[in-house]
Design a protein around this motif. Sequence first.
Motif, short mmCIF file in Angstrom:
data_model
loop_
_atom_site.label_atom_id
_atom_site.label_comp_id
_atom_site.label_asym_id
_atom_site.label_seq_id
_atom_site.Cartn_x
_atom_site.Cartn_y
_atom_site.Cartn_z
N MET A 202 0.87 -1.17 0.08
CA MET A 202 0.02 0.05 -0.06
C MET A 202 0.76 1.20 -0.08
O MET A 202 1.81 1.42 0.58
CB MET A 202 -1.14 -0.05 1.23
N MET A 203 0.47 2.18 -0.87
CA MET A 203 1.23 3.45 -0.83
C MET A 203 0.23 4.61 -0.68
O MET A 203 -0.50 4.98 -1.50
CB MET A 203 1.91 3.64 -2.21
N THR A 204 0.17 5.05 0.61
CA THR A 204 -0.60 6.29 1.23
C THR A 204 0.38 7.38 1.07
O THR A 204 1.14 7.64 1.85
CB THR A 204 -1.10 5.92 2.38
N GLN A 205 0.30 8.00 0.09
CA GLN A 205 1.11 9.10 -0.29
C GLN A 205 0.55 10.22 0.37
O GLN A 205 -0.54 10.72 0.03
CB GLN A 205 1.48 9.54 -1.77
N LYS A 206 1.41 11.05 1.15
CA LYS A 206 1.02 12.42 2.00
C LYS A 206 0.71 13.37 0.85
O LYS A 206 1.53 13.56 -0.07
CB LYS A 206 2.01 12.69 2.78
N ARG A 207 -0.36 14.06 1.14
CA ARG A 207 -0.80 15.17 0.11
C ARG A 207 0.08 16.37 0.18
O ARG A 207 0.46 16.83 1.34
CB ARG A 207 -2.18 15.66 0.77
N PRO A 208 0.51 16.75 -0.85
CA PRO A 208 1.42 18.06 -0.89
C PRO A 208 0.99 19.19 -0.39
O PRO A 208 -0.24 19.41 -0.39
CB PRO A 208 1.75 18.15 -2.30
N GLN A 209 1.90 19.88 0.29
CA GLN A 209 1.39 21.15 1.01
C GLN A 209 1.27 22.13 -0.28
O GLN A 209 1.83 22.25 -1.35
CB GLN A 209 2.60 21.63 1.91
N LYS A 210 0.47 23.23 0.03
CA LYS A 210 0.02 24.27 -1.00
C LYS A 210 1.58 25.23 -1.45
O LYS A 210 1.54 25.46 -2.43
CB LYS A 210 -0.93 25.15 -0.44
N SER A 211 2.34 24.94 -0.59
CA SER A 211 3.69 25.73 -0.87
C SER A 211 4.50 24.67 -1.94
O SER A 211 5.51 25.38 -2.45
CB SER A 211 4.64 25.79 0.35
N GLU A 212 4.27 23.73 -2.21
CA GLU A 212 4.81 22.80 -3.18
C GLU A 212 4.41 22.88 -4.46
O GLU A 212 5.17 22.00 -5.27
CB GLU A 212 4.59 21.37 -2.44
N TYR A 213 3.43 23.59 -4.77
CA TYR A 213 2.96 23.85 -6.42
C TYR A 213 2.52 25.23 -6.40
O TYR A 213 2.23 25.87 -5.64
CB TYR A 213 1.97 22.77 -6.56
N ALA A 214 2.32 25.63 -7.56
CA ALA A 214 1.69 26.91 -8.11
C ALA A 214 0.27 26.74 -7.87
O ALA A 214 -0.41 25.75 -7.86
CB ALA A 214 1.83 27.05 -9.50
N VAL A 215 -0.36 27.96 -7.27
CA VAL A 215 -1.83 28.14 -7.01
C VAL A 215 -2.50 27.56 -8.10
O VAL A 215 -3.76 26.81 -7.68
CB VAL A 215 -2.01 29.62 -6.74
N PHE A 216 -2.20 27.49 -9.47
CA PHE A 216 -3.26 27.19 -10.49
C PHE A 216 -3.51 25.59 -10.33
O PHE A 216 -4.40 25.18 -10.59
CB PHE A 216 -2.32 27.35 -11.78
N TYR A 217 -2.68 24.81 -9.70
CA TYR A 217 -2.64 23.33 -9.54
C TYR A 217 -3.66 23.10 -8.30
O TYR A 217 -3.71 21.72 -8.14
CB TYR A 217 -1.40 22.69 -9.44
N GLU A 218 -3.83 23.83 -7.70
CA GLU A 218 -4.69 23.66 -6.26
C GLU A 218 -6.22 22.79 -6.57
O GLU A 218 -6.46 21.72 -6.04
CB GLU A 218 -5.24 24.82 -5.50
N LYS A 219 -6.83 23.22 -7.78
CA LYS A 219 -8.08 22.51 -8.37
C LYS A 219 -7.60 21.09 -8.38
O LYS A 219 -8.70 20.39 -8.23
CB LYS A 219 -8.64 23.12 -9.60
N TYR A 220 -6.49 20.71 -8.98
CA TYR A 220 -6.15 19.29 -9.43
C TYR A 220 -5.92 18.67 -8.04
O TYR A 220 -6.44 17.35 -7.89
CB TYR A 220 -5.02 19.22 -10.64
N VAL A 221 -4.94 19.02 -7.35
CA VAL A 221 -4.49 18.61 -5.96
C VAL A 221 -5.59 18.10 -5.11
O VAL A 221 -5.81 17.27 -4.63
CB VAL A 221 -3.52 19.43 -5.37
N GLY A 222 -6.57 19.15 -5.04
CA GLY A 222 -7.73 19.06 -4.02
C GLY A 222 -8.72 17.87 -4.67
O GLY A 222 -9.65 17.38 -3.96
#
Length: 178
Positions: free
Chosen positions: A1-21
């Motif tokens: 099992m690979m439960t990957q920790k969700r990246p922090q908002k500081s790890e990507y551009a604001v534009f990508y928040e909709k995808y990460v979320g």
Amino acid sequence: MMTQKRPQKSEYAVFYEKYVGLVPGGDFLEILEEQQATLLKLLTPLNESQAEFRYAPDKWSIKEVVGHINDAERIFAYRLLRIARGDETPLAGFEQDPYIKAGNFSARKLADLLEEFASIRRASVMLIRSLDENAWMRKGVASQKEITTSALAFIIAGHERHHQIILQERYLPSLPPG
């Protein structure tokens, strides 16, 4: 099992928040594999005429959406690979519309585009599975913004999910009968 920790908002551009979320919690590799199965199940029944459907005149066809998912996943996986391997060279951005125009997706069969998606997704899963703990937090620059390997993995999953939702909510309910 690979439960990957969700990246922090500081790890990507604001534009990508909709995808990460859009990425649910749980086994990350399982999520990627389930997405592949879901997209194939959703679109495989369509005939070629239905695959050319656009829910509005200025919107992409279903084939173009799948072509875009394929192109974007390749680009995000390439960025992930370079950053995970410690390549600090800034990576250029990309504009999606020229890719759609040059992709000539209407000349291709939907089944071929879906097979291509399955192949790309399998390659992405294998790449992500190969990462060690150090690779997950490596940082690089893409589109003039700092980004981590972890964020790119979540963007791959979230981008596909974003388009799958659009297909389910806007395309398929309005699809003419085959």
